[in-house]
Design a protein around this motif. Structure first.
Motif, PDB file in Angstrom:
ATOM      1  N   HIS A 135      80.631  74.392  84.358  1.00  0.00           N
ATOM      2  CA  HIS A 135      80.362  75.877  84.044  1.00  0.00           C
ATOM      3  C   HIS A 135      79.380  75.923  82.842  1.00  0.00           C
ATOM      4  O   HIS A 135      79.644  76.125  81.723  1.00  0.00           O
ATOM      5  CB  HIS A 135      81.635  76.707  83.597  1.00  0.00           C
ATOM      6  CG  HIS A 135      82.415  76.649  84.619  1.00  0.00           C
ATOM      7  ND1 HIS A 135      82.521  77.161  85.905  1.00  0.00           N
ATOM      8  CD2 HIS A 135      83.971  76.266  84.816  1.00  0.00           C
ATOM      9  CE1 HIS A 135      83.400  76.950  86.728  1.00  0.00           C
ATOM     10  NE2 HIS A 135      84.384  76.407  86.225  1.00  0.00           N
ATOM     11  N   ASP A 136      78.075  75.918  83.330  1.00  0.00           N
ATOM     12  CA  ASP A 136      76.888  75.767  82.138  1.00  0.00           C
ATOM     13  C   ASP A 136      76.107  76.899  82.162  1.00  0.00           C
ATOM     14  O   ASP A 136      75.108  76.926  81.514  1.00  0.00           O
ATOM     15  CB  ASP A 136      75.944  74.573  82.467  1.00  0.00           C
ATOM     16  CG  ASP A 136      75.520  74.398  83.969  1.00  0.00           C
ATOM     17  OD1 ASP A 136      76.182  75.466  84.749  1.00  0.00           O
ATOM     18  OD2 ASP A 136      74.729  73.902  84.340  1.00  0.00           O
ATOM     19  N   THR A 137      76.697  78.087  82.735  1.00  0.00           N
ATOM     20  CA  THR A 137      75.940  79.440  82.809  1.00  0.00           C
ATOM     21  C   THR A 137      76.554  80.541  82.400  1.00  0.00           C
ATOM     22  O   THR A 137      76.128  81.529  82.175  1.00  0.00           O
ATOM     23  CB  THR A 137      75.351  79.661  84.108  1.00  0.00           C
ATOM     24  OG1 THR A 137      76.471  79.888  84.979  1.00  0.00           O
ATOM     25  CG2 THR A 137      74.509  78.456  84.605  1.00  0.00           C
ATOM     26  N   VAL A 138      78.056  80.407  82.032  1.00  0.00           N
ATOM     27  CA  VAL A 138      78.953  81.205  81.705  1.00  0.00           C
ATOM     28  C   VAL A 138      78.489  82.112  80.481  1.00  0.00           C
ATOM     29  O   VAL A 138      78.982  83.260  80.202  1.00  0.00           O
ATOM     30  CB  VAL A 138      80.336  80.847  81.653  1.00  0.00           C
ATOM     31  CG1 VAL A 138      80.873  80.424  83.143  1.00  0.00           C
ATOM     32  CG2 VAL A 138      80.638  79.840  80.905  1.00  0.00           C
ATOM     33  N   LYS A 139      77.840  81.339  79.682  1.00  0.00           N
ATOM     34  CA  LYS A 139      77.704  82.183  78.172  1.00  0.00           C
ATOM     35  C   LYS A 139      76.094  82.743  78.164  1.00  0.00           C
ATOM     36  O   LYS A 139      75.746  83.442  77.376  1.00  0.00           O
ATOM     37  CB  LYS A 139      77.670  81.222  77.038  1.00  0.00           C
ATOM     38  CG  LYS A 139      79.102  80.595  76.758  1.00  0.00           C
ATOM     39  CD  LYS A 139      79.163  79.615  75.640  1.00  0.00           C
ATOM     40  CE  LYS A 139      80.341  79.250  75.283  1.00  0.00           C
ATOM     41  NZ  LYS A 139      80.570  78.212  74.013  1.00  0.00           N
TER      42      LYS A 139
END
Length: 335
Positions: A135-139
């Motif tokens: 999960h490298d895009t959730v922020k």
């Protein structure tokens, strides 16, 4: 001399037996034991040689002899070709097949499905909830995410193709977004190239907006071209599109399940009862059938349609006929 010959013969016999035993071991399925999981998951870390890879497999529960596996890799010339990644040992796998698996990079496959008609927000929630993705895009905001995917588009809605995507365990969310975006552009441009040149779209993006509306207006594949035909006719004649799904999209989280008269009269950029033309962006992720319908709509004079209540629609070419259809199918007034 006789003793030496006897030793040589014995050595040859032992060597042949050893080679035969090694060959038998290499092609015999590994014993995963009764009552184990259908597949044993293991990961080979980046930079691992065959010796380290064998130890990592054993530590994860793979029942392979690390010394023999190391020897197998070296005698077959594959010791330097191990690929890092996540794998699964399935029942019936031999050491030789296991070696082929990690040399070819046959990673454990996971899947995530994006549904036609979903909004981008639903897509993001699904990817964020998938346990096997990194999960490298959730922020990232939607705009920040799009900046990593496209130089052309800033709003993500509609720009990702709904499909089932396979990936290796631990893959990046961003990779899935990039795949889905590339797939949507491929389908969109293919449909655009074969379009009727008389259609009232200036760009492929406008066709994508129409496809997203068609996707939300009907679940009947057979009606999509007719729905598109009605909306194209309205665009050509300057009529308001007056389509409820755009109103719902413009309401966002305020939508509670029903559209009221007040909602139809409240202006938003997506309210096609108060604003002419297409909304500013798509309102959903359209599938291939809706893309095809938007760019090859039915040749019809219909300007109106109303649900019959059974999943199909009644189409009309004029307002009096449409009003009668509304009375019949929506208000249940007998004619």
């Amino acid at each position: 001399m006789a003793f030496i010959k006897k030793l040589l013969v014995t050595g040859v016999v032992v060597s042949v037996a050893a080679v035969a035993g090694f060959s038998w071991w290499a092609k015999t399925p590994l014993d995963t034991g009764a009552g184990t999981e259908p597949a044993i998951e293991f990961t080979i870390n980046p930079g691992s040689g065959v010796g380290a890879a064998a130890q990592q497999m054993v530590a994860a529960g793979v029942p392979v002899n690390p010394q023999l596996f190391n020897l197998l890799a070296r005698v077959t010339g594959k010791a330097g070709r191990i690929k890092a990644g996540s794998y699964e040992l399935k029942p019936g796998t031999s050491p030789r097949r296991l070696l082929t698996q990690i040399v070819r990079g046959e990673f454990a496959q996971e899947a995530v499905t994006i549904i036609e008609g979903w909004t981008f927000r639903q897509m993001r929630a699904t990817l964020a909830a998938h346990a096997r993705l990194k999960h490298d895009t959730v922020k990232l905001s939607d705009q920040e995410l799009m900046a990593k995917i496209s130089k052309e588009y800033t709003s993500p809605e509609g720009l990702f193709f709904p499909d089932t995507y396979l990936f290796a365990k631990g893959s990046s969310e961003l990779d899935i977004y990039k795949q889905a975006h590339a797939a949507m552009l491929k389908h969109l441009h293919a449909a655009w190239e074969s379009r009727d040149s008389s259609l009232p779209y200036k760009t492929p993006y406008e066709a994508l907006i129409m496809a997203s509306i068609v996707e939300k207006e009907t679940g009947q594949k057979s009606e999509r071209t007719m729905i598109a035909g009605v909306f194209v006719n309205r665009l050509r004649t300057g009529m308001l599109l007056q389509t409820d799904p755009t109103v719902v999209y413009g309401m966002g989280e305020r939508f509670a399940g029903d559209i009221r008269k007040k909602d139809l009269e409240t202006d938003t950029p997506y309210n096609t009862y108060t604003r002419s033309g297409l909304p500013p962006t798509p309102i959903s992720l359209p599938g291939v059938e809706s893309l095809a319908a938007a760019l090859a709509p039915a040749k019809t004079e219909a300007l109106y349609f109303v649900s019959r209540g059974d999943g199909t629609s009644q189409f009309s070419t004029n307002l009096p006929d449409h009003n009668r259809a509304v009375n019949q199918y929506q208000r249940r007034i007998k004619q």
